[in-house]
Design a protein around this motif. Sequence first.
Motif, PDB file in Angstrom:
ATOM      1  N   ASN A 250       0.842  -1.205   0.000  1.00 24.03           N
ATOM      2  CA  ASN A 250       0.000   0.000   0.000  1.00 24.03           C
ATOM      3  C   ASN A 250       0.881   1.262   0.000  1.00 24.03           C
ATOM      4  OD1 ASN A 250      -2.374   1.439  -0.092  1.00 24.03           O
ATOM      5  ND2 ASN A 250      -2.666   1.450   2.135  1.00 24.03           N
ATOM      6  N   GLU A 251       1.743   1.326  -0.976  1.00 30.21           N
ATOM      7  CA  GLU A 251       2.723   2.416  -1.068  1.00 30.21           C
ATOM      8  C   GLU A 251       2.653   3.054  -2.453  1.00 30.21           C
ATOM      9  OE1 GLU A 251       7.596   2.976  -0.716  1.00 30.21           O
ATOM     10  OE2 GLU A 251       6.607   1.219   0.151  1.00 30.21           O
ATOM     11  N   ASP A 252       2.819   4.385  -2.493  1.00 30.04           N
ATOM     12  CA  ASP A 252       2.781   5.128  -3.749  1.00 30.04           C
ATOM     13  C   ASP A 252       4.191   5.368  -4.275  1.00 30.04           C
ATOM     14  OD1 ASP A 252       0.089   5.252  -3.750  1.00 30.04           O
ATOM     15  OD2 ASP A 252      -0.094   7.386  -3.312  1.00 30.04           O
ATOM     16  N   VAL A 253       4.353   5.226  -5.586  1.00 25.69           N
ATOM     17  CA  VAL A 253       5.542   5.700  -6.287  1.00 25.69           C
ATOM     18  C   VAL A 253       5.056   6.573  -7.440  1.00 25.69           C
ATOM     19  CG1 VAL A 253       7.044   3.785  -5.647  1.00 25.69           C
ATOM     20  CG2 VAL A 253       5.616   3.587  -7.686  1.00 25.69           C
ATOM     21  N   MET A 254       5.803   7.635  -7.722  1.00 18.90           N
ATOM     22  CA  MET A 254       5.359   8.599  -8.731  1.00 18.90           C
ATOM     23  C   MET A 254       6.459   8.839  -9.754  1.00 18.90           C
ATOM     24  SD  MET A 254       3.035  11.405  -6.721  1.00 18.90           S
ATOM     25  CE  MET A 254       2.411  12.006  -8.288  1.00 18.90           C
ATOM     26  N   LEU A 341       6.230  20.505 -12.042  1.00 24.13           N
ATOM     27  CA  LEU A 341       7.236  21.562 -11.915  1.00 24.13           C
ATOM     28  C   LEU A 341       8.520  21.137 -12.619  1.00 24.13           C
ATOM     29  CD1 LEU A 341       6.679  22.432  -8.152  1.00 24.13           C
ATOM     30  CD2 LEU A 341       6.148  23.906 -10.084  1.00 24.13           C
ATOM     31  N   ASP A 342       8.922  21.912 -13.622  1.00 20.31           N
ATOM     32  CA  ASP A 342      10.255  21.751 -14.198  1.00 20.31           C
ATOM     33  C   ASP A 342      11.121  22.972 -13.911  1.00 20.31           C
ATOM     34  OD1 ASP A 342       8.872  23.509 -15.762  1.00 20.31           O
ATOM     35  OD2 ASP A 342       9.498  22.663 -17.679  1.00 20.31           O
ATOM     36  N   GLU A 343      10.546  23.957 -13.216  1.00 17.88           N
ATOM     37  CA  GLU A 343      11.272  25.144 -12.785  1.00 17.88           C
ATOM     38  C   GLU A 343      11.053  25.315 -11.279  1.00 17.88           C
ATOM     39  OE1 GLU A 343      10.577  28.343 -16.215  1.00 17.88           O
ATOM     40  OE2 GLU A 343       8.739  27.341 -15.598  1.00 17.88           O
ATOM     41  N   SER A 344      11.869  26.142 -10.684  1.00 20.47           N
ATOM     42  CA  SER A 344      11.646  26.480  -9.281  1.00 20.47           C
ATOM     43  C   SER A 344      10.366  27.302  -9.160  1.00 20.47           C
ATOM     44  CB  SER A 344      12.837  27.272  -8.737  1.00 20.47           C
ATOM     45  OG  SER A 344      12.550  27.775  -7.445  1.00 20.47           O
ATOM     46  N   THR A 345       9.598  27.069  -8.093  1.00 22.07           N
ATOM     47  CA  THR A 345       8.356  27.817  -7.922  1.00 22.07           C
ATOM     48  C   THR A 345       8.610  29.309  -7.731  1.00 22.07           C
ATOM     49  OG1 THR A 345       8.462  27.279  -5.553  1.00 22.07           O
ATOM     50  CG2 THR A 345       7.087  25.882  -6.938  1.00 22.07           C
ATOM     51  N   HIS A 346       9.829  29.685  -7.320  1.00 18.64           N
ATOM     52  CA  HIS A 346      10.128  31.102  -7.103  1.00 18.64           C
ATOM     53  C   HIS A 346      10.158  31.882  -8.411  1.00 18.64           C
ATOM     54  CE1 HIS A 346      10.820  30.465  -2.903  1.00 18.64           C
ATOM     55  NE2 HIS A 346      11.837  29.647  -3.100  1.00 18.64           N
ATOM     56  N   TYR A 347      10.553  31.242  -9.502  1.00 17.22           N
ATOM     57  CA  TYR A 347      10.550  31.943 -10.794  1.00 17.22           C
ATOM     58  C   TYR A 347      10.017  31.021 -11.885  1.00 17.22           C
ATOM     59  CZ  TYR A 347      15.260  30.182  -9.688  1.00 17.22           C
ATOM     60  OH  TYR A 347      16.328  29.456  -9.208  1.00 17.22           O
ATOM     61  N   SER A 523       5.286  15.654  -0.986  1.00 14.08           N
ATOM     62  CA  SER A 523       6.339  16.041  -0.054  1.00 14.08           C
ATOM     63  C   SER A 523       7.426  16.824  -0.778  1.00 14.08           C
ATOM     64  CB  SER A 523       6.942  14.804   0.612  1.00 14.08           C
ATOM     65  OG  SER A 523       7.623  14.014  -0.348  1.00 14.08           O
ATOM     66  N   VAL A 524       8.247  17.522  -0.003  1.00 13.53           N
ATOM     67  CA  VAL A 524       9.344  18.302  -0.577  1.00 13.53           C
ATOM     68  C   VAL A 524      10.328  17.388  -1.293  1.00 13.53           C
ATOM     69  CG1 VAL A 524      11.261  19.855  -0.037  1.00 13.53           C
ATOM     70  CG2 VAL A 524       9.081  20.103   1.165  1.00 13.53           C
ATOM     71  N   THR A 525      10.595  16.228  -0.694  1.00 18.06           N
ATOM     72  CA  THR A 525      11.510  15.274  -1.328  1.00 18.06           C
ATOM     73  C   THR A 525      10.943  14.766  -2.648  1.00 18.06           C
ATOM     74  OG1 THR A 525      12.272  14.582   0.863  1.00 18.06           O
ATOM     75  CG2 THR A 525      12.778  13.134  -0.992  1.00 18.06           C
ATOM     76  N   GLN A 526       9.643  14.466  -2.669  1.00 16.96           N
ATOM     77  CA  GLN A 526       9.010  14.027  -3.910  1.00 16.96           C
ATOM     78  C   GLN A 526       9.114  15.093  -4.986  1.00 16.96           C
ATOM     79  OE1 GLN A 526       5.034  12.755  -2.437  1.00 16.96           O
ATOM     80  NE2 GLN A 526       5.307  10.955  -3.730  1.00 16.96           N
ATOM     81  N   LEU A 527       8.824  16.340  -4.625  1.00 17.69           N
ATOM     82  CA  LEU A 527       8.862  17.424  -5.608  1.00 17.69           C
ATOM     83  C   LEU A 527      10.259  17.608  -6.178  1.00 17.69           C
ATOM     84  CD1 LEU A 527       6.531  20.083  -3.934  1.00 17.69           C
ATOM     85  CD2 LEU A 527       6.052  18.700  -5.955  1.00 17.69           C
ATOM     86  N   ASP A 528      11.289  17.494  -5.330  1.00 18.26           N
ATOM     87  CA  ASP A 528      12.662  17.628  -5.818  1.00 18.26           C
ATOM     88  C   ASP A 528      13.007  16.509  -6.792  1.00 18.26           C
ATOM     89  OD1 ASP A 528      13.056  19.911  -4.374  1.00 18.26           O
ATOM     90  OD2 ASP A 528      14.049  18.921  -2.686  1.00 18.26           O
ATOM     91  N   THR A 529      12.630  15.284  -6.438  1.00 14.93           N
ATOM     92  CA  THR A 529      12.915  14.150  -7.321  1.00 14.93           C
ATOM     93  C   THR A 529      12.151  14.259  -8.629  1.00 14.93           C
ATOM     94  OG1 THR A 529      13.268  12.745  -5.376  1.00 14.93           O
ATOM     95  CG2 THR A 529      12.903  11.642  -7.480  1.00 14.93           C
ATOM     96  N   LEU A 530      10.882  14.612  -8.550  1.00 14.48           N
ATOM     97  CA  LEU A 530      10.062  14.724  -9.757  1.00 14.48           C
ATOM     98  C   LEU A 530      10.517  15.886 -10.635  1.00 14.48           C
ATOM     99  CD1 LEU A 530       6.574  14.041  -8.159  1.00 14.48           C
ATOM    100  CD2 LEU A 530       7.871  12.511  -9.635  1.00 14.48           C
ATOM    101  N   ARG A 531      10.984  16.962 -10.022  1.00 16.49           N
ATOM    102  CA  ARG A 531      11.484  18.069 -10.832  1.00 16.49           C
ATOM    103  C   ARG A 531      12.747  17.661 -11.596  1.00 16.49           C
ATOM    104  NH1 ARG A 531      14.679  23.539  -9.151  1.00 16.49           N
ATOM    105  NH2 ARG A 531      14.792  24.373 -11.251  1.00 16.49           N
TER     106      ARG A 531
END
Length: 776
Positions: A250-254, A341-347, A523-531
């Motif tokens: 019962n675990e997600d991978v993206m 996200l392929d860019e930083s959310t800041h810009y 999660s922040v870790t997920q977003l970094d990996t996916l980016r």
Amino acid sequence: MMQKVSRGEFSQKENSPLLGGYWTTGDKSSSTHDLVERMQYLYVRVVKAKDLPSMDITGSCDPYVEVKLGNYKGTTRHFEKKTNPEYNQVFAFSKDRIQATTVEVVVKDKDLIKDDFVGKVTFDLNDVPKRVPPDSPLAPQWYRLENQKGEKVKGEIMLAVWIGTQADEAFTEAWHSDAANIPGDGVGKIRPKVYLSPKLWYLRVNVIEAQDLQPKDKGRFPELFVRAVLGNQALKTKTPHVKNVNPLWNEDVMFVVAEPFEEHLVLTVEDRVEANKEEVLGKAMIHLQSVDKRMDNKPVSSRWYHLEKPGGGSEEGEKKETKFSSRIHLRICLEGGYHVLDESTHYSSDFRPSARQLWKPSIGVLELGILSAQGLLPMKTKDGRGSTDAYCVAKYGQKWVRTSTILSSFSPKWNEQYHWEVYDPSTVITIGVFDNSQLQGGDDNKEAAKDLKIGKVRIRLSTLEANRVHKHSYQLLILQPTGLKKMGELQLVVRFAYSSLVNLMYIYSQPLLPKMHYLHPLSVTQLDTLRHQATHIVSTRLGRAEPPLRKEVVEYMLDVDSHMWSMRKSKANFFRIMGVLGGLIAVARWFNQVCHWKNPLTTVLIHILFFILVMYPELILPTIFLYLSMVGIYYFRFKPRHPPQMDVRLSHAESVHPDELDEEFDSFPVSRPPEIVRSRYDRLRSISGKIQTVVGDMATQGERVHALLSWRDPRATSLFLTFCLIASVFLYVTPFTVVVSFLGLYSLRHPRFRSKLPSPLLSFFRRLPARTDSML
């Protein structure tokens, strides 16, 4: 030793180019290129020829056409044994470099030793008509060929000759005189192009359970996990606590996937037999086109997939038996409600979800005019001399544009105009300048050479005044291991026009990201990996275009290394926080002076104000909001008149220590220390990178508070001032106890009355600009 630079060297300058069609007469200047300077070109369209004479002994003719203008010469392809060839080619000659009064169109016969002259047509440049879009293209005409003496000979050629600008439809595909020395396969690499990055989706794979697995060793408890592979992406689940042949995960991978969905998802159930040894128990392949898409957080139906034995059986019956012996329970969907996200959310330049059905109408149009550059430095050596072949890349949303390459010039002029639809004002357009290194040398050298970065500019749309033409020169700055270096200046013209002010103001109350980011956050870790996966997919796809937008260019535009730690960035973020807290420190010092009676008159006035507010507490909040309104109105006189640019002082790039630069540009992992020190040093850099991000986010929040009154985003400040004025009146007429009671009850409301989406006030605050746009 670093070179000392003056303070004004990095300052932004406003320029005054002659925009639009100033060379035309009447009202025929086109609006499609009104943000750039018009450049005139002589166009020659060679359509076809007929009735050409036979030139060879065999009675055949291998014709081609040569267009000559002074020292410039363009040539069409030749046809074997054809007296009625069709060429359909256009030649463009820059009028700034024309040193002749006539243009000759010569028909020649291809020969092994010397090409034979067939005939020619000559045009006086003073008689060539001018064509200004939106006028229709000039119709080609038949012209009789002449010999060297001006006498009519056999054969005719269909031509169209006119003077136009870069707004002409024929400009993009025309052969340009500036590319006369470029080999045929390199001409396409210097022309302007528009690229579209692939539409990205998140693929969510919920691994639920498996049944009837058959490990080889029946006498041990298996350590089972699922490995999911998609392209070059590979993820795996954890090992369940209960170890048996019917594991429950019962675990997600993206994953990040791109349209069209042509790949297969490969799932393998594996048993960790030893420390570095796994045994594959079953395998399933799922085609992405068969996967369901969802737009919200509604549950997705799960399915059982049969696991095949790796390698399969040798006979058909054995394959059937192994195929149905084990199975895995999965819930798979393509997430259309997220923005990948392929860019930083800041810009970031886009916040729209993946599913087009969820897109809202555009609110305006962004127009960019890339004029020219000044003072570029030599980037390579050509014929023993320094040279630069510069081109620009602009990225906003899914649309990338690449200008033409100006050869061997330190002051290139592009004068190209592009536009984008705008869906959110809190987005950033990025413009980069690069040196084209693919135009010389052999094929091996072309593949090995990288396009060198010259610098880039970021412009946040919310800092632009609506419908105003912003004309500025931006400094191109690069931080190198030797220190900060100014590479030149880039002249840009930007205009942001919106269709409805009400719709634009409404956007400020909406969540920055799509709803799924708040209803089912990653999660922040997920977003970094996916980016990281997303940037790899984008750079790979654009690198396969023709001509390719090279990997180093895409990665530089997307700031793929922005998460890497450096002492310089940490110091810059620390001083950003100190700058934000400077206002509070100043207020504390002022209050300390009041308490110590440094200025008796001020202290007396503060006492009077204090007793008034104590006696009439209902005046406290109206006074605060009125004061904020007055401060904002006062700051209007200091309102920035131009978009921000890279700030070297803010980035602490002007006087950085050489040792810190050596550390920042060192490889990861580091190469200088021994192995043990290297691993510890890498761990320190990784942890410090996370701390740096947190500190930067704190500074961003403080800068957004400051942006409420600084008029950096004129519309946001206008909304805030309007709110302050209305709030001051409302709080004046409303009893204070009622207001306090309402706020208290609202803050303590039951969770069922709370929404997972951020409130309009919080969404408004997150859209405020910070100084991240100005950091190197």
